[in-house]
Scaffold this active site. Sequence first.
Site, short mmCIF file in Angstrom:
data_model
loop_
_atom_site.label_atom_id
_atom_site.label_comp_id
_atom_site.label_asym_id
_atom_site.label_seq_id
_atom_site.Cartn_x
_atom_site.Cartn_y
_atom_site.Cartn_z
N SER A 14 0.80 -1.24 0.00
CA SER A 14 0.00 0.00 0.00
C SER A 14 0.83 1.28 0.00
O SER A 14 0.42 2.28 0.57
CB SER A 14 -0.95 0.04 1.21
OG SER A 14 -1.80 -1.07 1.17
N TYR A 54 -13.81 -6.39 -1.74
CA TYR A 54 -13.17 -6.31 -0.42
C TYR A 54 -11.73 -6.82 -0.47
O TYR A 54 -10.92 -6.50 0.39
CB TYR A 54 -13.96 -7.15 0.60
CG TYR A 54 -15.28 -6.55 0.97
CD1 TYR A 54 -15.34 -5.33 1.63
CD2 TYR A 54 -16.46 -7.20 0.67
CE1 TYR A 54 -16.55 -4.76 1.98
CE2 TYR A 54 -17.68 -6.63 1.01
CZ TYR A 54 -17.73 -5.42 1.66
OH TYR A 54 -18.93 -4.86 1.99
N GLU A 141 5.05 -3.02 -13.62
CA GLU A 141 4.90 -2.94 -12.16
C GLU A 141 4.74 -4.36 -11.61
O GLU A 141 3.83 -5.08 -12.01
CB GLU A 141 3.67 -2.10 -11.82
CG GLU A 141 3.39 -2.05 -10.33
CD GLU A 141 2.00 -1.49 -10.01
OE1 GLU A 141 1.33 -0.93 -10.90
OE2 GLU A 141 1.58 -1.65 -8.85
N CYS A 382 -24.69 1.01 -14.07
CA CYS A 382 -24.88 -0.44 -14.16
C CYS A 382 -25.96 -0.90 -13.18
O CYS A 382 -27.14 -0.70 -13.44
CB CYS A 382 -23.54 -1.14 -13.96
SG CYS A 382 -23.51 -2.75 -14.75
N GLN A 386 -30.21 -0.20 -13.02
CA GLN A 386 -31.23 -1.22 -12.75
C GLN A 386 -32.07 -0.79 -11.55
O GLN A 386 -33.29 -0.96 -11.54
CB GLN A 386 -30.56 -2.57 -12.52
CG GLN A 386 -29.76 -3.04 -13.75
CD GLN A 386 -28.96 -4.33 -13.50
OE1 GLN A 386 -28.94 -4.87 -12.41
NE2 GLN A 386 -28.29 -4.81 -14.54
N HIS A 508 -20.17 1.20 -18.02
CA HIS A 508 -19.29 1.81 -17.01
C HIS A 508 -18.47 2.97 -17.60
O HIS A 508 -17.32 2.76 -18.00
CB HIS A 508 -18.34 0.75 -16.44
CG HIS A 508 -19.05 -0.25 -15.58
ND1 HIS A 508 -19.28 -0.03 -14.24
CD2 HIS A 508 -19.60 -1.44 -15.89
CE1 HIS A 508 -19.92 -1.07 -13.74
NE2 HIS A 508 -20.14 -1.94 -14.72
N GLU A 510 -17.08 5.27 -16.03
CA GLU A 510 -15.98 5.67 -15.13
C GLU A 510 -14.62 5.13 -15.57
O GLU A 510 -13.59 5.71 -15.24
CB GLU A 510 -16.29 5.24 -13.69
CG GLU A 510 -16.21 3.74 -13.40
CD GLU A 510 -17.49 2.98 -13.66
OE1 GLU A 510 -18.31 3.44 -14.49
OE2 GLU A 510 -17.68 1.89 -13.05
#
Length: 534
Positions: A14, A54, A141, A382, A386, A508, A510
């Site tokens: 991280s 998750y 990477e 998406c 709906q 999508h 984004e």
Amino acid sequence: MKKYVFVTGGVCSSLGKGLAAASIGTLLECHGLRVCMVKIDPYLNVDAGTMSPYQHGEVYVTDDGAETDLDLGNYYRFTSSPVSRKQSITTGQVYQEVIRKEREGQYLGKTVQVIPHITDEIKRRIVVAGNDNDAEVTVIEIGGTVGDMESVPFLEAARQFGHDVGRDNVVFVHLTLVPMVAGEEFKTKPTQHSAKALREIGIQPDVLLCRSAKPLDEEMKRKISLFTNVHRDAVISAYDIDGTIYEIPLVYGNQGFDEIVLKKLELDYKEADKSRWENVVEIYSNPKDTVKIGMVGKYINLNDSYKSINEALIHGGIANQVTVEIVRIDSEDLEKAEDIGAVLSQVDGILIPGGFGKRGIEGMILAAGWARENNLPTLGICLGMQIMTIEYARNVAGMKDANSTEFVPECEAPVISLLEEQTDVKDYGGTMRLGLSESHLKDGSLIRECYGEPLIHERHRHRYEVSVKYREILEESGLIVGGTTPGNQLVESVQWPDHCWSTGVQFHPEFTSKPTEPHPLFAGFIKGALENKE
Ligand code: GLN
């Protein structure tokens, strides 16, 4: 000769290796070079498709329908690198291929081993990925942290790569952490150890990117340089910034990072033109106003699960010169809330994002209902589209039990359901509509106005569709179908009638927004939210 930059990470996870790699790509492009970005994920999953948000955050979908790690999204936002199936390499893919060849007898009786067979397959994939786009520099990477068991074959392949193509053609960049302990004191020991761990497997890092809370001073850089064998100029302080992540390439560039890499690679290059990125940072830092957007979803507490949406909203803000403040609204909390209006009237617009499974659905439907009745700008993506459709069916078209068969398989009015031919398929890895496909936009619709053109191509990732059977009833009740697949077959976009700003899309948008080219739908949504606020 093609050039390669390997990016590894040390000390802990991280640290933002994806952003670091993407920023390297950005800087190289500022010098007029063509780059290709590659992500290696050392897990055994073949792709990210079956992973929960998750686990590794959002699943990023490419034009060719690959379900990949979210770092490919970072690459897309920062660079012009192709992002496709080829640019995402996992342990699962590598082993699957080697085992397939072994079963076909292609190894001619040899013992099949990690070295050379797995490492050869890794190297082959890196070369193939880098051949896309005729890239001059491939930036690879390597996920995970040096010292992890999982990444050993990849690091070994990287070492061999340097040996194979010559050290003038490869740069090893290592990202580490310089923690601050007991108040104000920086500690370089973890970085020293991490560089040592790399050397033990035969890789001498050429550049160190040192993450730290504050900029490292000259003395610190000298100390790190001395203990790691990395040239003093190549110890770069990757300090925390207050502003936008899009400033990171500039932070590296100001310390001469790009020149070090380019010299090491013996590349001819133009003077860098960083104006596009300077411009993004300038607009971001000088907003005219703030717009609050409520994200009504269920993986809301995890920053990375809606990574691309968060970024696309920021881009929409850049397009309108405003700051977008994202307010996370857990849809399960809304189900229990006594007064939904009290929550939703705090924001200038809501976004209902994508998702799978039943949990939290009713809260999203309640939010959509409130937003429709109270003229709150709404963007549904998406699953969000709906939800907008189900709410409309229930509360306007009079189908009280309207639902999606995903949530209630036996519901009375399945306004959202699987296409007939998909119903018996149980193999969850490949039954989805995945990747780029065409949508036709209807004249006069809000979506058509946003895009400014009638024909668009966007990426999909879903199994369920607005039911062909119920579409007519919904349209008769006023729901506007603003977009369809070719031949007017399936619904791609809906809009509420008599509402200030509402659009639901089955795809999508984004995934294809960039800070330098904000997506028209997000730009339009933020504009709508801003007007609503005013
Ligand atoms: N679960 C819905 C479907 O499969 C929506 C998927 C999504 O939001 N990506 O159709």
